[in-house]
Design an enzyme around this catalytic site. Structure first.
Site, PDB file in Angstrom:
ATOM      1  N   PHE A   1      -4.336   8.888   5.567  1.00 57.70           N
ATOM      2  CA  PHE A   1      -4.420   9.097   4.461  1.00 57.70           C
ATOM      3  C   PHE A   1      -4.241   7.476   4.172  1.00 57.70           C
ATOM      4  O   PHE A   1      -3.016   6.788   4.020  1.00 57.70           O
ATOM      5  CB  PHE A   1      -2.941   9.908   2.970  1.00 57.70           C
ATOM      6  CG  PHE A   1      -3.678  11.012   3.292  1.00 57.70           C
ATOM      7  CD1 PHE A   1      -3.524  12.186   4.077  1.00 57.70           C
ATOM      8  CD2 PHE A   1      -2.120  11.972   2.773  1.00 57.70           C
ATOM      9  CE1 PHE A   1      -4.340  13.472   4.263  1.00 57.70           C
ATOM     10  CE2 PHE A   1      -2.026  13.470   3.100  1.00 57.70           C
ATOM     11  CZ  PHE A   1      -3.185  14.033   3.461  1.00 57.70           C
TER      12      PHE A   1
ATOM     13  N   TYR B   1       0.587   8.490   5.144  1.00 53.53           N
ATOM     14  CA  TYR B   1      -0.127   7.857   4.550  1.00 53.53           C
ATOM     15  C   TYR B   1       0.439   6.308   4.308  1.00 53.53           C
ATOM     16  O   TYR B   1       1.220   5.774   4.185  1.00 53.53           O
ATOM     17  CB  TYR B   1       0.728   8.806   2.985  1.00 53.53           C
ATOM     18  CG  TYR B   1      -0.013   8.263   1.528  1.00 53.53           C
ATOM     19  CD1 TYR B   1      -0.629   7.338   1.373  1.00 53.53           C
ATOM     20  CD2 TYR B   1       0.030   9.125   1.315  1.00 53.53           C
ATOM     21  CE1 TYR B   1      -1.621   7.648   0.432  1.00 53.53           C
ATOM     22  CE2 TYR B   1      -0.212   9.211  -0.672  1.00 53.53           C
ATOM     23  CZ  TYR B   1      -1.282   8.281  -0.650  1.00 53.53           C
ATOM     24  OH  TYR B   1      -2.010   8.410  -2.262  1.00 53.53           O
ATOM     25  N   CYS B   2      -0.708   6.025   4.117  1.00 50.37           N
ATOM     26  CA  CYS B   2      -1.326   4.661   3.598  1.00 50.37           C
ATOM     27  C   CYS B   2       0.042   3.421   4.917  1.00 50.37           C
ATOM     28  O   CYS B   2       0.106   4.089   6.236  1.00 50.37           O
ATOM     29  CB  CYS B   2      -0.381   4.152   2.582  1.00 50.37           C
ATOM     30  SG  CYS B   2      -0.618   2.111   1.967  1.00 50.37           S
ATOM     31  N   LEU B   3       1.687   2.993   4.325  1.00 51.59           N
ATOM     32  CA  LEU B   3       1.763   1.731   5.374  1.00 51.59           C
ATOM     33  C   LEU B   3       2.294   3.654   6.588  1.00 51.59           C
ATOM     34  O   LEU B   3       3.094   3.063   7.392  1.00 51.59           O
ATOM     35  CB  LEU B   3       2.803   1.328   4.741  1.00 51.59           C
ATOM     36  CG  LEU B   3       4.063   1.023   5.545  1.00 51.59           C
ATOM     37  CD1 LEU B   3       3.617   0.273   7.017  1.00 51.59           C
ATOM     38  CD2 LEU B   3       5.217   0.548   5.402  1.00 51.59           C
TER      39      LEU B   3
END
Length: 600
Positions: free
Chosen positions: A361, A333-335
Site C-alpha cells: 500500500f 503499508y507505506c514504511l
C-alpha cells in the site's frame, strides 16, 4: 461593517462584560504559566534560529534573481498590470457593472467558499488581490534559473507555505465569515478562540499544538480499533494481534499486515464501517497485524535490521506456531511496505519461501523522486536532526506529525486556525484526525538510517546497496506474486514513484491506482461508494503510459485485491480462534502497545 453592505444580514451583539472579565483573568494566569515554562525550557535548550535550514536556499535564489534583473522587472510589470486591472474592475462593480474576474481561485479551494468572497466588492477585491500576489510569488520562484533541483524544490515549497499563511482567510479583518460571527456573538467567538489558543499552547508546553478534533470523543479499544481479537505474541518492538474469525471456514493462508511505525496501525481499524481489518476478516482471512511499540530512549539503538528481525520475521514464526501454517500472504503499508520489500529481498537471499504473495500500500522503494518530503532531507537538516535525536534517543512524535501536516497546510493547519481561534468553535469529532494526532516516536538509529540510506542516497534500489542482518539486499530477487496499490493524490508517496517498483520485482505484478490520497485512497470501504480506481494489465516503463492505457472503475479497490489474493490459493480450513492454537492469548486486541502516547 454596515449591515446593508453585508450580503448576509447580521445581528450585532455587545459582548458580555462578565465573560470578558473571566476570560481575561484566565488568559493572564494561564499565559504567565505558559511563558514561564517555555522560557525555562528554552534556556536549557537554546532554539536554532533556522531549524529548517531554509535561509541559504532563499539567499541563493535571491542571488540568482539579481543576476537577471530584466526577468524580475518583467514579472513585476505583469503583476502591476493585473493589479491595475483589478482596481478598475472593482470600481466598475461599485458602479453596477459586472466585469470578468482578473484571476479565479481553484474550485477545490475551500478557503473561499463563503458567498461574500464574490458577492461583496471589497472582499472580492481582497480575494483577487491575494490570488494575484500568490501567483506572482510562485511565478518568480519557479522562473529562477540556475538553482539545483533540491534548492529549487525547497524554495518553491516554503514560498507556498508563506503564501498559504498570508491568505486573507487567516485574519479577522479580512475574513467575512469571521466578521459575521464576531458581529453575531458580540466578539465572544474571539474570546473562546483565545481560550482555545491557550489550551493548545498548554498541550504543546509553550509550542502551538493545534487540536484538530475533539479527542475526548475517542478512546482506542472502546470506539476505535475495536475489531475483536487477541495479542498472541510480543517482543520489544511489537505486539502481534490475531483477529477473531466471523466465518466458519477461512482461507488456508493467514494474512499478515505490516503497518508503518510512523503512525499507529489502527488507521486500518478506525470504525467497523471503514475498517480494512474487519472487512478482510469478513472475507475469510485469518488476519494478523503488527502493532509497533511507541519507542522511548531505551530503544535508541534499535535499527532497521531490528525492525525486520523483530517485526515480520518474528511475526511469521509466531503465525506458524499459532496456526500451524508455514506460508502466508503479507501486506505492507507505506514504511511497513518498504520494510516488507527489504524482508522479501533478505528472504530471497536466504531461500526462505514462507511469504507466498506481497501487497504494497502506497510504498516507495525507489526514492529518486520522493515528492515534497525530500524538502526536509538534506545534509544540513539531517545533521541537525541527528544531533537532536542523539540527545533524546528518539525523534519526537510531534516533529514528524508537523512535517506531514505542512504537506497539506491549508487543510491540516490553517483551516483549524480559522475554526478554533477566529470562529471560536470546537473541532469536529473525526476518527481520522484523532489517529493523525496520535503521533509516534522514532528510534534514533533506525530513523537516521532510513532517512540517509533510503531518502537521501536511494541505496535500497541499488543491488547490494543496503545490507541488513548480514545480507546485501537486491530487490530484483523478489519473484513472488505482487499487488501494488498507489493513490493518485498522494503527497507522501507519489504514485509515479511507487510505480517504479513494477519494473523492479520479477514476479507477476498487478498495479492498481486509487483515487484520493495516502490515507483516504486506502481506507475506502466498498459500502461507502466513494473514490474510483484504475486498472491496466500492462506495465509499461513509464507511469504516464500506464495511466493513459488504464480503465477507471467506480468504487473501492478492496474487492479487486481480494479476488487477486484469494485466487492464489482457494483452499479453505476451519476458522482459527485466537489463543486456541499454538500461542496462548496475552491480552485483548488492540493490545497495550498502541495505547502508549508520544506524550507519555
Amino acid at each position: 461593517m454596515p449591515e446593508n453592505d453585508n450580503p448576509k444580514a447580521t445581528t450585532f451583539r455587545l459582548p458580555d462584560p462578565a465573560l470578558v472579565s473571566r476570560t481575561m483573568a484566565d488568559v493572564a494566569e494561564r499565559g504567565q504559566r505558559i511563558v514561564t515554562d517555555f522560557l525555562k525550557r528554552q534556556s536549557a535548550t537554546p532554539a536554532d534560529p533556522d531549524p529548517l535550514k531554509i535561509g541559504n536556499a532563499f539567499l541563493e535564489m535571491t542571488t540568482r534573481l539579481m543576476a537577471n534583473p530584466a526577468r524580475l522587472v518583467q514579472a513585476q510589470l505583469g503583476f502591476w498590470h493585473d493589479y491595475l486591472t483589478l482596481w478598475q474592475n472593482t470600481a466598475r462593480r461599485m458602479l453596477g457593472d459586472d466585469p470578468r474576474p482578473v484571476v479565479e481561485d481553484d474550485p477545490k479551494d475551500r478557503r473561499f467558499k463563503d458567498d461574500a468572497w464574490r458577492e461583496h466588492e471589497v472582499f472580492d477585491f481582497i480575494r483577487q488581490s491575494y490570488l494575484l500576489s500568490a501567483r506572482y510569488f510562485r511565478h518568480v520562484v519557479e522562473g529562477t534559473e540556475g538553482l539545483d533541483p533540491k534548492t529549487a524544490q525547497k524554495v518553491d515549497f516554503y514560498t507556498r507555505q508563506f503564501v498559504d499563511a498570508m491568505s486573507p482567510t487567516n485574519f479577522l479583518l479580512t475574513n467575512p465569515e469571521v466578521l459575521r460571527r464576531t458581529a453575531e456573538t458580540g466578539g465572544e467567538n474571539l474570546l473562546r478562540g483565545l481560550s482555545n489558543l491557550l489550551a493548545d499552547l498548554e498541550r504543546g508546553r509553550g509550542q502551538l499544538r493545534i487540536r484538530m478534533t475533539d479527542d475526548t470523543k475517542f478512546k482506542v479499544g472502546e470506539n476505535i480499533a475495536v475489531t475483536p481479537g487477541k495479542v498472541v505474541f510480543q517482543n520489544d518492538l511489537m505486539q502481534l494481534i490475531q483477529y477473531s474469525p466471523t466465518t466458519e471456514t477461512v482461507l488456508k493462508r493467514p494474512l499478515l499486515i505490516i503497518p508503518p511505525w510512523i503512525n499507529k496501525f489502527y488507521i486500518l481499524d478506525l470504525r467497523p464501517k471503514n475498517s480494512f481489518i474487519r472487512w478482510a476478516v469478513d472475507q475469510g482471512h485469518t488476519v494478523f497485524v503488527i502493532s509497533w511499540v511507541n519507542p522511548d530512549a531505551k530503544l535508541a539503538e534499535k535499527g532497521f535490521d531490528d525492525y525486520m528481525l523483530e517485526g515480520p520475521y518474528a511475526a511469521l514464526d509466531a503465525i506458524e506456531k499459532a496456526t500451524g501454517e508455514r506460508h502466508a500472504n503479507v501486506i505492507g503499508y507505506c514504511l511497513g511496505g518498504t520494510l516488507l520489500a527489504c524482508t522479501l529481498a533478505h528472504m530471497a537471499a536466504k531461500r526462505d519461501t514462507r511469504v507466498k504473495s506481497a501487497t504494497f500500500f502506497t510504498t516507495m522503494v525507489d526514492f529518486e523522486e520522493a515528492g515534497e518530503l525530500g524538502v526536509f532531507i538534506d545534509e544540513e537538516q539531517l545533521a541537525a536532526l541527528e544531533q537532536k535525536m542523539q540527545k533524546l534517543g528518539y525523534l519526537e512524535g510531534r516533529e514528524m506529525a508537523t512535517t506531514f501536516n505542512m504537506l497539506r497546510a491549508n487543510d491540516l493547519i490553517w483551516s483549524f486556525v480559522v475554526n478554533n481561534y477566529l470562529m471560536g468553535q470546537e473541532p469536529f469529532p473525526f476518527d481520522l484526525l484523532y489517529w493523525n494526532d496520535d503521533s509516534t516516536r522514532m528510534p534514533a538509529r533506525m530513523h537516521s538510517f532510513y532517512l540517509r540510506r533510503m531518502y537521501q542516497q536511494n541505496d535500497l534500489v541499488k543491488p547490494g546497496g543496503i545490507e541488513l542482518a548480514g545480507v546485501k539486499l537486491d530487490l530484483r530477487k523478489i519473484k513472488l506474486p505482487t499487488y501494488i496499490l498507489s493513490t493518485r493524490e498522494d503527497h507522501i508517496a507519489p504514485w509515479t514513484s511507487t510505480y517504479r517498483a513494477t519494473q523492479i520485482y520479477k514476479g507477476p505484478v498487478r498495479f492498481v491506482l486509487a483515487a484520493s490520497g495516502h490515507i483516504a485512497g486506502v481506507v475506502n470501504p466498498p459500502d461507502a461508494g466513494k473514490y474510483s480506481h484504475w486498472i491496466n494489465e500492462e506495465l509499461p516503463p513509464e507511469p504516464e503510459a500506464w495511466f493513459k492505457g488504464a480503465t477507471e472503475l467506480a468504487g473501492s479497490w478492496w474487492p479487486d485485491w481480494h479476488r487477486w489474493v484469494s485466487a492464489l490459493d482457494r483452499t479453505m480450513v476451519p476458522a482459527r480462534i485466537p489463543g486456541e492454537g499454538g500461542l496462548p492469548a496475552i491480552e485483548d486486541a488492540p493490545g497495550s502497545y498502541v495505547k502508549v502516547m508520544a506524550t507519555d
